[in-house]
Enzyme design. Structure first.
Site, PDB file in Angstrom:
ATOM      1  N   HIS A   1       0.862  -1.193   0.000  1.00 14.50           N
ATOM      2  CA  HIS A   1       0.000   0.000   0.000  1.00 14.50           C
ATOM      3  C   HIS A   1       0.894   1.238   0.000  1.00 14.50           C
ATOM      4  CE1 HIS A   1      -4.092   1.763   1.059  1.00 14.50           C
ATOM      5  NE2 HIS A   1      -3.263   2.812   1.070  1.00 14.50           N
TER       6      HIS A   1
ATOM      7  N   HIS B   1       1.268   4.950  -2.270  1.00 12.99           N
ATOM      8  CA  HIS B   1       0.762   5.846  -3.309  1.00 12.99           C
ATOM      9  C   HIS B   1       1.917   6.567  -4.003  1.00 12.99           C
ATOM     10  CE1 HIS B   1      -3.584   5.718  -2.252  1.00 12.99           C
ATOM     11  NE2 HIS B   1      -3.110   5.374  -1.067  1.00 12.99           N
TER      12      HIS B   1
ATOM     13  N   HIS C   1      -9.849   0.934  -0.323  1.00  9.84           N
ATOM     14  CA  HIS C   1      -9.675   1.739   0.890  1.00  9.84           C
ATOM     15  C   HIS C   1     -11.007   1.745   1.645  1.00  9.84           C
ATOM     16  CE1 HIS C   1      -6.123   3.423  -1.122  1.00  9.84           C
ATOM     17  NE2 HIS C   1      -5.846   4.121  -0.037  1.00  9.84           N
TER      18      HIS C   1
ATOM     19  N   GLU D   1     -11.255   3.522   7.203  1.00 14.07           N
ATOM     20  CA  GLU D   1     -10.168   4.431   7.607  1.00 14.07           C
ATOM     21  C   GLU D   1     -10.768   5.685   8.231  1.00 14.07           C
ATOM     22  OE1 GLU D   1      -6.383   6.869   5.639  1.00 14.07           O
ATOM     23  OE2 GLU D   1      -7.919   6.013   4.333  1.00 14.07           O
TER      24      GLU D   1
END
Length: 328
Positions: A10, A12, A195, A198
């Site tokens: 994970h 970005h 996602h 969160e």
């Protein structure tokens, strides 16, 4: 700690751009940015301790994306991410990004995806690291835009692209809206990671698994507050892509003492350790692991178990998985 073999699932791309690279690309491509001093760019792209929420955290991506609008810059940034990762013995990394954020200067979605893959391949040819791409659709975008990403990425499946993702601002019950997008992606052969859990409740995790067929969940920390979501993740053997530093910064979790990764692990939930955004969160995987090791007294056997679970969580082929197992 730095010598330990590592896997990152994970991470970005736009949250992991070197500050100096932002300056270099801006100068090369005549892009106006607020400063051309590295320390000042760091201030602009790294999160501050008083960050109040995920939405505030996401504002840090605006500046990097200004310099990610050409094939050359995208390839360079992807290459440098793998270069940085291999320095801390990351053996495999899945890089995620939202192609539609990089169309401002006329690049097609296909050109954008190809450029990132090219950067990853170049790094693989030089360093002892392998990588793949996860295409992100932003939840602020339309279903039509999501389908555009899925269609454009189709020809790269298992040729650099391995999965589809939904990212960005998290609202309750977002999965219903994007079901057509993810259904189409699964039809084409994309793996699915979402996602969820969160900045909103564990209900989003339930929906991501039941409605969208997610095999992995990005973050997922809020399942600790919802038994139904917790039990679903555990019984379905869904892997959690956990990002401790980022989760504290965005206030998904209030304090490291309450971070649920080790509790999840001890109860048989499959957890993986990740940075989320190396530049924005000012963290690398070595320090992320060290932080968790020290906080919860994790030993080497437990790390080996987490590593081997992470191997199985990868969206890589069996040859790559066997290669990764050889390091532990």
């Amino acid at each position: 700690m730095r010598r330990l073999p590592k896997i990152e699932l994970h991470c970005h791309l736009d949250g992991s751009v070197r500050p100096q690279t932002i300056i270099d690309i801006a100068k090369r491509e005549n892009i106006e940015i607020p400063s051309y001093k590295e320390n000042e760019i760091k201030e602009l792209v790294m999160i501050k301790k008083d960050c109040a929420s995920l939405n505030e955290y996401l504002e840090k991506f605006d500046l990097p994306n200004k310099v990610m609008q050409s094939k050359v810059s995208l390839k360079q940034i992807a290459f440098e991410l793998l270069e940085d990762a291999q320095r801390e013995n990351v053996k495999y990394i899945e890089v995620r990004f939202a192609p539609l954020l990089h169309t401002n200067k006329g690049l097609s979605v296909e050109e954008i995806i190809q450029s990132v893959i090219d950067g990853i391949k170049e790094a693989q040819n030089i360093y002892d690291i392998k990588g793949n791409v996860i295409l992100s659709c932003l939840r602020t975008m339309s279903v039509e835009d999501g389908l555009k990403v899925v269609e454009a990425g189709k020809r790269f499946i298992n040729k650099g692209v391995v999965a589809i993702d939904l990212a960005g601002c998290e609202e309750e019950r977002f999965c219903n809206k994007f079901k057509p997008v993810i259904d189409k992606a699964r039809e084409y052969g994309y793996n699915v990671t979402i996602h969820a859990g969160e900045a909103a409740s564990g209900q989003n995790v339930i929906d991501a698994i039941n409605l969208l067929g997610a095999k992995r969940i990005g973050h997922g920390v809020r399942i600790k507050d919802m038994k139904e979501a917790y039990d679903l993740v555990k019984s379905n053997k869904v892997y959690l892509e956990m990002c401790p530093t980022s989760n504290i910064q965005t206030k998904a979790i209030d304090d490291f003492n309450n971070y649920p990764l080790y509790d999840f692990y001890k109860d048989g939930i499959y957890v993986t350790l990740n940075t989320d955004n190396r530049t924005v969160s000012n963290i690398d995987l070595t320090n992320e692991i060290d932080l968790i090791f020290r906080k919860f007294n994790i030993n080497k056997i437990e790390y080996k178990n987490i590593y081997l679970n992470t191997v199985e969580a990868t969206f890589s082929d069996e040859e790559t998985k066997n290669w990764l197992k050889s390091f532990i």
